[in-house]
Write an enzyme that holds these catalytic residues in place. Structure first.
Site, PDB file in Angstrom:
ATOM      1  N   ASP A 101       0.771  -1.105  -0.525  1.00 26.23           N
ATOM      2  CA  ASP A 101      -0.123   0.288  -0.146  1.00 26.23           C
ATOM      3  C   ASP A 101       0.752   0.597   0.419  1.00 26.23           C
ATOM      4  O   ASP A 101       1.860   0.894   0.350  1.00 26.23           O
ATOM      5  CB  ASP A 101      -0.628   0.595   1.030  1.00 26.23           C
ATOM      6  CG  ASP A 101      -0.469  -0.489   2.277  1.00 26.23           C
ATOM      7  OD1 ASP A 101       1.100  -0.431   2.935  1.00 26.23           O
ATOM      8  OD2 ASP A 101      -0.867  -0.561   3.064  1.00 26.23           O
TER       9      ASP A 101
ATOM     10  N   ASN B 139      -8.085  -0.787  13.219  1.00 26.04           N
ATOM     11  CA  ASN B 139      -9.523  -0.509  12.726  1.00 26.04           C
ATOM     12  C   ASN B 139      -9.649  -1.911  12.428  1.00 26.04           C
ATOM     13  O   ASN B 139     -11.192  -2.171  11.381  1.00 26.04           O
ATOM     14  CB  ASN B 139     -10.197   1.064  11.680  1.00 26.04           C
ATOM     15  CG  ASN B 139      -8.956   0.795  10.670  1.00 26.04           C
ATOM     16  OD1 ASN B 139      -8.083  -0.401  10.428  1.00 26.04           O
ATOM     17  ND2 ASN B 139      -9.330   2.154   9.522  1.00 26.04           N
TER      18      ASN B 139
ATOM     19  N   GLU C  48      -9.796  -0.550   3.760  1.00 27.14           N
ATOM     20  CA  GLU C  48     -10.584  -0.416   5.130  1.00 27.14           C
ATOM     21  C   GLU C  48     -11.811  -1.386   5.133  1.00 27.14           C
ATOM     22  O   GLU C  48     -12.622  -2.033   4.534  1.00 27.14           O
ATOM     23  CB  GLU C  48     -10.943   1.171   4.715  1.00 27.14           C
ATOM     24  CG  GLU C  48     -10.298   1.754   4.540  1.00 27.14           C
ATOM     25  CD  GLU C  48      -8.453   2.212   6.155  1.00 27.14           C
ATOM     26  OE1 GLU C  48      -8.382   1.271   6.347  1.00 27.14           O
ATOM     27  OE2 GLU C  48      -8.605   3.405   6.232  1.00 27.14           O
TER      28      GLU C  48
END
Ligand code: PGA
Length: 250
Positions: free
Chosen positions: A67, A136, A143
């Site tokens: 990423d 998270n 995400e």
């Protein structure tokens, strides 16, 4: 998914590094996709140390980007590329032609995704993907809520990632989007390692391993991977229930 728990972060990192060195010894042209961030720092140190000490040749290993922050150049000390360059590419003198990384500053980020998708195809897939876990539950920049069917894509980063992400930068940096390999590509890797260390990761690790498999916790999807392992230190494992711990230590 198998889970292994280690007494200390050092032991966790040593074992992870040892597994990666073994993989490269057995397949000198392995295709690796390795996370950046705080979690793999020590592991990478041990990889370099072990490679030098034992003469493990990394010159044919191929590296795929996991990423990158959109808009952040490779020269920025907070970029994912910078971290891997400092901890792996430079110390092991990886040839530039073996590094297939997202350029977060490319004018056409969709084309950048395509370029990396094609690189993975050309290399006939990823042998090992090593991911950390976001607070998270993200893996890479997948995400919560990201479709598991995606390959490389550009994504609007969520509030947690934007806030936590500042820790990598020497000055406050405007972050908004990320560019990431998709969950589909992580699931297709021949081996996936999920690495977590420290009490701050204990809550999200419990959700990942003991609650529902859900896109709301992207790391939980790794439980459907054919060959994935979670490597934890005691602190990251501290909220797991006893049954799980017993299974893990078998
Ligand atoms: P960290 O990041 O290793 O810096 O905790 C993990 C992640 O966000 O994936």
């Amino acid at each position: 998914m198998q889970t292994k728990i280690f007494d200390t972060p050092e032991l966790l990192a040593r074992t992870t590094a040892g597994d990666i060195l073994e993989l490269v010894k057995n397949k000198p042209n392995a295709v690796l996709c390795m996370a950046s961030g705080e979690t793999p720092k020590l592991t990478n140190e041990y990889i370099v140390e072990g490679a030098k000490k034992n003469g493990v040749d990394f010159s044919a290993v191929q590296f795929i980007s996991l990423d990158e922050w959109a808009g952040v150049p490779k020269s920025n000390t907070g970029s994912c590329y910078y971290f891997l360059n400092e901890t792996i590419f430079e110390p092991l003198a990886i040839p530039e032609s073996n590094i297939h990384f997202f350029d977060g500053t490319a004018a056409d980020l969709a084309a950048e995704c395509e370029r990396i998708n094609r690189a993975i195809e050309k290399l006939q897939g990823i042998d090992l993907v090593l991911v950390g876990i976001g607070m998270n539950g993200h893996i890479g920049f997948n995400e919560p809520g990201t479709s598991p069917g995606l390959s490389a894509h550009v994504i609007e980063l969520d509030a947690t990632t934007l806030q936590v992400g500042q820790k990598y930068f020497s000055a406050s940096t405007r972050l908004q989007k990320g560019i990431s390999l998709g969950i589909a590509q992580i699931m297709q890797a021949r081996l996936a390692i999920l690495l977590a260390s420290g009490t701050k990761k204990a809550g999200i690790i419990k959700k990942t391993l003991e609650e529902d498999i859900t896109t709301a916790v992207p790391a939980s999807i790794l439980r459907r991977h054919n060959h994935a392992v979670t490597l934890l230190d005691k602190d990251a494992a501290s909220l797991l229930n006893n049954r799980h711990l017993q299974e893990a230590t078998k």
